[in-house]
Structure formats: C-alpha cells, structure tokens
Write an enzyme that holds these catalytic residues in place. Structure first.
Site, PDB file in Angstrom:
ATOM      1  CG  HIS A 226      50.409  41.578   3.566  1.00  0.00           C
ATOM      2  ND1 HIS A 226      51.197  40.626   2.965  1.00  0.00           N
ATOM      3  CD2 HIS A 226      49.710  42.169   2.566  1.00  0.00           C
ATOM      4  CE1 HIS A 226      50.991  40.648   1.668  1.00  0.00           C
ATOM      5  NE2 HIS A 226      50.096  41.570   1.387  1.00  0.00           N
TER       6      HIS A 226
HETATM    7  C1  UD1 Z   1      48.315  46.349  -0.352  1.00  0.00           C
HETATM    8  C2  UD1 Z   1      47.811  45.560  -1.564  1.00  0.00           C
HETATM    9  C3  UD1 Z   1      48.315  44.126  -1.500  1.00  0.00           C
HETATM   10  C4  UD1 Z   1      49.814  44.082  -1.325  1.00  0.00           C
HETATM   11  C5  UD1 Z   1      50.174  44.882  -0.081  1.00  0.00           C
HETATM   12  C6  UD1 Z   1      51.658  44.894   0.200  1.00  0.00           C
HETATM   13  C7  UD1 Z   1      45.620  46.225  -2.478  1.00  0.00           C
HETATM   14  C8  UD1 Z   1      44.205  45.820  -2.590  1.00  0.00           C
HETATM   15  N1  UD1 Z   1      46.359  45.508  -1.626  1.00  0.00           N
HETATM   16  O1  UD1 Z   1      47.696  45.786   0.795  1.00  0.00           O
HETATM   17  O2  UD1 Z   1      47.991  43.458  -2.708  1.00  0.00           O
HETATM   18  O3  UD1 Z   1      50.242  42.746  -1.190  1.00  0.00           O
HETATM   19  O4  UD1 Z   1      49.721  46.226  -0.266  1.00  0.00           O
HETATM   20  O5  UD1 Z   1      51.939  45.646   1.331  1.00  0.00           O
HETATM   21  O6  UD1 Z   1      46.033  47.152  -3.145  1.00  0.00           O
HETATM   22  N2  UD1 Z   1      49.743  51.523   5.967  1.00  0.00           N
HETATM   23  C9  UD1 Z   1      50.718  52.253   6.606  1.00  0.00           C
HETATM   24  N3  UD1 Z   1      51.714  52.784   5.854  1.00  0.00           N
HETATM   25  C10 UD1 Z   1      51.774  52.620   4.505  1.00  0.00           C
HETATM   26  C11 UD1 Z   1      50.773  51.881   3.874  1.00  0.00           C
HETATM   27  C12 UD1 Z   1      49.761  51.324   4.620  1.00  0.00           C
HETATM   28  O7  UD1 Z   1      50.712  52.419   7.806  1.00  0.00           O
HETATM   29  O8  UD1 Z   1      52.712  53.131   3.881  1.00  0.00           O
HETATM   30  C13 UD1 Z   1      48.679  50.914   6.781  1.00  0.00           C
HETATM   31  C14 UD1 Z   1      47.410  51.725   6.782  1.00  0.00           C
HETATM   32  O9  UD1 Z   1      46.891  51.737   8.072  1.00  0.00           O
HETATM   33  C15 UD1 Z   1      46.480  50.923   5.884  1.00  0.00           C
HETATM   34  C16 UD1 Z   1      47.004  49.511   6.030  1.00  0.00           C
HETATM   35  O10 UD1 Z   1      48.400  49.633   6.279  1.00  0.00           O
HETATM   36  O11 UD1 Z   1      45.153  51.043   6.250  1.00  0.00           O
HETATM   37  C17 UD1 Z   1      46.790  48.709   4.782  1.00  0.00           C
HETATM   38  O12 UD1 Z   1      47.352  49.367   3.636  1.00  0.00           O
HETATM   39  P1  UD1 Z   1      46.685  49.217   2.182  1.00  0.00           P
HETATM   40  O13 UD1 Z   1      47.551  49.832   1.168  1.00  0.00           O
HETATM   41  O14 UD1 Z   1      45.279  49.647   2.248  1.00  0.00           O
HETATM   42  O15 UD1 Z   1      46.651  47.668   1.934  1.00  0.00           O
HETATM   43  P2  UD1 Z   1      47.734  46.555   2.201  1.00  0.00           P
HETATM   44  O16 UD1 Z   1      47.182  45.649   3.219  1.00  0.00           O
HETATM   45  O17 UD1 Z   1      49.092  47.134   2.433  1.00  0.00           O
END
Ligand code: UD1
Length: 384
Positions: A226
């Site tokens: 990820h």
């Molecule tokens: C975040 C953390 C990372 C951690 C990871 C675990 C930061 C900078 N990064 O990254 O350190 O290892 O979480 O998962 O805080 N999304 C969903 N559902 C959710 C959450 C996210 O669909 O419940 C999708 C959204 O489209 C979003 C993308 O996943 O844009 C990324 O989510 P985000 O929380 O921005 O960052 P992660 O890549 O998950």
C-alpha cells in the site's frame, strides 16, 4: 487523570487496543480515586470503511470512540488541516491532562500540533484549568527510515519534536532521539504495544476460520502492498505485480488488497490479470484476527507495511519487505525480516531461498513481551 487517546488509521487501532486494555487493567486494580484514569478515545475518521476501521474495534474489544471527527480521505494538507480544525474544539471542551498519540499517520501529527499550541480556558464547570495544555505523549516514538519522501517519516520527526513524553519500541528509537537532541528524561524504552495486542489476541486468532473460507489447503504466502512509493505509479506497481505472478508459480499467494492499491490497479488496468491468476487469491482488507491467523500460518510474507515487519518477527515467519529502508531495523538485525527493496530479481531469489528452507530463524527483540502498555501506564501515573 484524564487521558485522551487519538486513533485514525488502521495501524493505530492495534496500538490503541493495548493502551485501552492497560488502562482498564490499571483501573481494575486501583482503589485510590486519584490514581484512576478516565480514558476518552477520539477517532479522527481518517480510515472509515467497516473493513479498515470498525472491524478492528470489534475484533480487538476497543471501547467505542467517544468522539469521531469523521474527516475521511483527502490530500495530505486537506486531511491534516481538517483533523486540526475539528480536533481543537474537542480538546478545549474536554481538557484532558494527557493526550496520547500513536504511530506516524496524518492523525498523529495533526492532533499533536493542535495540542502543543492550545491554551485551555475555563473548564465547563467554570473552574480554572489545572494545566494550560495537555501533556503530549507519543507511543512508538523515535523510529526513523531516514527517507523524508515518506509522509510517515515527516509525521514521525515533527511529532517527536513537540511531544513531552516519548515511548520507544526498540533501541534504535532511543539512539535516534538522542542524536536529534531530545532530553534523555523524556525518552522511555518500554517495548512494543503492537506486540501486547498480538499476544492478547493470538489464541482467538487461531480459532478464526479464514483459511477454510479462502479454501487454503496447501502452503501459502501472504502479500500486502500500500505504500504510495510502490503503488501510486504504473512504473512501480506493474513490475511488483509481475513479480507476484512469478512467485505464485512456486507458492499460492493470498493478497488482501488495500483500497489505495485496488484503486490504482484498476486505474492502471492491472487488476484483471491478477484476478485471472488462479494461484493468487485477491481478497478485501481483512480484520485483525483473520489477518493474524494468516500471518501465523504463512510460509512467507511479502509486504511494504511497517507493523507487519514486527508481527512476522514475533511469530517467526520470514518476511520480505519491499522497501529500501525500514524504520524498524531490529526486525532485520534480530528478527525474520529481509529488507529487499523493489528489485524484482532480488525479491524472487529471496522468496525461493525462503521456500527452500534457507532462512533466518530470528529472535524476539527486547521488551516485545506483551507488557509495553502496562509500562506506559505506570510511567504516566508517576509523571502526572
Ligand atoms: C495511511 C497512513 C499509512 C498507513 C496506512 C495503513 C498516512 C500519511 N498514511 O495510508 O502510514 O500505513 O494508512 O492503511 O497517514 N480509503 C478507503 N477507505 C478507508 C480509508 C482509505 O477507501 O477507510 C482509500 C481512500 O480512497 C484514500 C486511500 O484509501 O484516498 C488512502 O487512504 P489514506 O488514509 O489517505 O492513506 P493510506 O494510504 O491508507
């Protein structure tokens, strides 16, 4: 003491579980009311899907959050700013003595920044506040990948710089903080709360029937991916997926796909080939107990996660980390982790070595013994 803990994204929830459980245990044993801890939990809503968030509260028995800021996804700036805006009034209203953050996600730095500058006014009952701002506690402090292109590294450095008490999981964390000029009395090497949670839930995880559900009857490898640096461009993602196709010739792979990765695979037109490979089971993100069950039974794990490097070390499962650096070096020097980077030939070679039984056995790092949460609570009680 009034303690407010913050959690926002998936890797935070395992750490929060250990803190919540240590607080409950402490309160259960304490008769003196002035030593009781009132624990308030704030969920920022950074992760919001049932599978990325709610299932962890259920699996881990974490008390439901008292407050959910419901920030959702966004760019780093938007997400961080939104958390800050929504958290400030909560902090002013609640006025905790201690605010505790874990890990390195955007929620961690956002709430730390708010708490470091806030000024408590009169409390709701009209009394003057007992302190001007909360004592800021960072759990899992001091870890450094030395790669400032990682948003998590920036979050770690900034959070540590403005926290009052720093709880560290491994010796490298102590060394890093001292090198950065942090006063030694702020630093406490207490061990790893992730491992507290793992130990508390391992027996329950062993009863999960996820392997039957996934119809796993032979040896298997477990994959997670990820990191933006691996999954956000076609140039990096495509060869890594090809490498998984290659490894799947030798061992069946289970791949629970993170929403970010699924979105990008779809966008780059790489998902269909993965779904067509009968040697790779593509799954939704899994709950904690199911995932722990799968790690424990895996012949190898391939990942770019931080926490999974630690969990595999404790379970003695070989782990190939698809990154060029790790902020958790003890998993390499003492544990079962191989820091391989993203060179496809190297990944394939290491996977084959592991599958042929030529792999390190590893040992358990100091203080990864299930008691980190208790050490933290004891220090907080003494300090406050
Ligand atoms: C975040 C953390 C990372 C951690 C990871 C675990 C930061 C900078 N990064 O990254 O350190 O290892 O979480 O998962 O805080 N999304 C969903 N559902 C959710 C959450 C996210 O669909 O419940 C999708 C959204 O489209 C979003 C993308 O996943 O844009 C990324 O989510 P985000 O929380 O921005 O960052 P992660 O890549 O998950």
């Amino acid at each position: 003491m009034k303690l407010m803990s913050i959690a926002g994204a998936r890797p935070n929830f395992m750490k929060l579980a250990a803190i919540a459980s240590a607080v409950q245990e402490h309160n259960g044993k304490t008769t003196a009311t002035d030593r009781m801890i009132v624990h308030r939990i704030v969920h920022t809503g950074q992760h919001y899907d049932q599978k990325m968030s709610e299932s962890f509260f259920d699996d881990l028995g974490i008390p439901k959050p008292d407050i959910n800021l419901e920030v959702g996804s966004g760019s780093h700036a938007t997400q961080t700013a939104e958390i800050m805006k929504r958290f400030e009034p909560v902090l002013l209203e609640e006025q905790p003595d201690v605010m505790l953050v874990v890990g390195d996600v955007n929620s961690t730095i956002a709430c730390t920044l708010v708490a470091s500058k806030v000024k408590y006014g009169k409390s709701a009952a009209g009394f003057p506040p007992s302190r001007k701002r909360p004592i800021i506690v960072h759990v899992e402090a001091g870890l450094r990948s030395f790669d400032r292109d990682m948003p998590e590294e920036v979050n770690r450095i900034l959070t540590d710089a403005i926290s009052d008490l720093l709880f560290v999981t491994e010796q490298s964390g102590v060394d890093n903080l001292l090198r950065e000029g942090v006063a030694p009395e702020k630093i406490h090497f207490v061990g790893n709360v992730m491992i507290d949670t793992l130990k508390q839930h391992l027996e329950k995880a062993q009863r999960s029937n996820i392997r039957e559900e996934l119809q796993l009857r032979t040896a298997y490898g477990l994959v997670t991916l990820h990191r933006p640096s691996n999954v956000d461009t076609r140039e990096t993602l495509e060869p890594l997926l090809q490498c998984l196709h290659d490894i799947s010739q030798d061992i069946h792979l289970i791949f629970p796909v993170h929403p970010r990765t699924r979105h990008n695979m779809q966008h780059f037109g790489l998902l269909a080939k993965l779904l067509d490979n009968p040697r790779i089971t593509v799954a939704e993100p899994l709950g904690y107990l199911d995932f722990l069950n799968l790690i424990q039974g895996a012949a190898l794990v391939i990942t770019d996660s931080g926490g999974i490097q630690e969990e595999t070390t404790v379970l003695g499962v070989p782990c190939i980390t698809l990154r060029h650096n790790t902020e958790r070096p003890v998993t390499v020097t003492e544990g079962t982790n191989y820091l391989i980077g993203t060179d496809i030939d190297k990944i394939l070679h290491t996977a084959l070595e592991i599958l042929s039984g030529r792999c390190k056995k590893g040992s358990i790092p100091k203080f990864w013994d299930g008691c980190a949460g208790k050490r933290i609570v004891d220090i907080l009680i003494d300090h406050v």
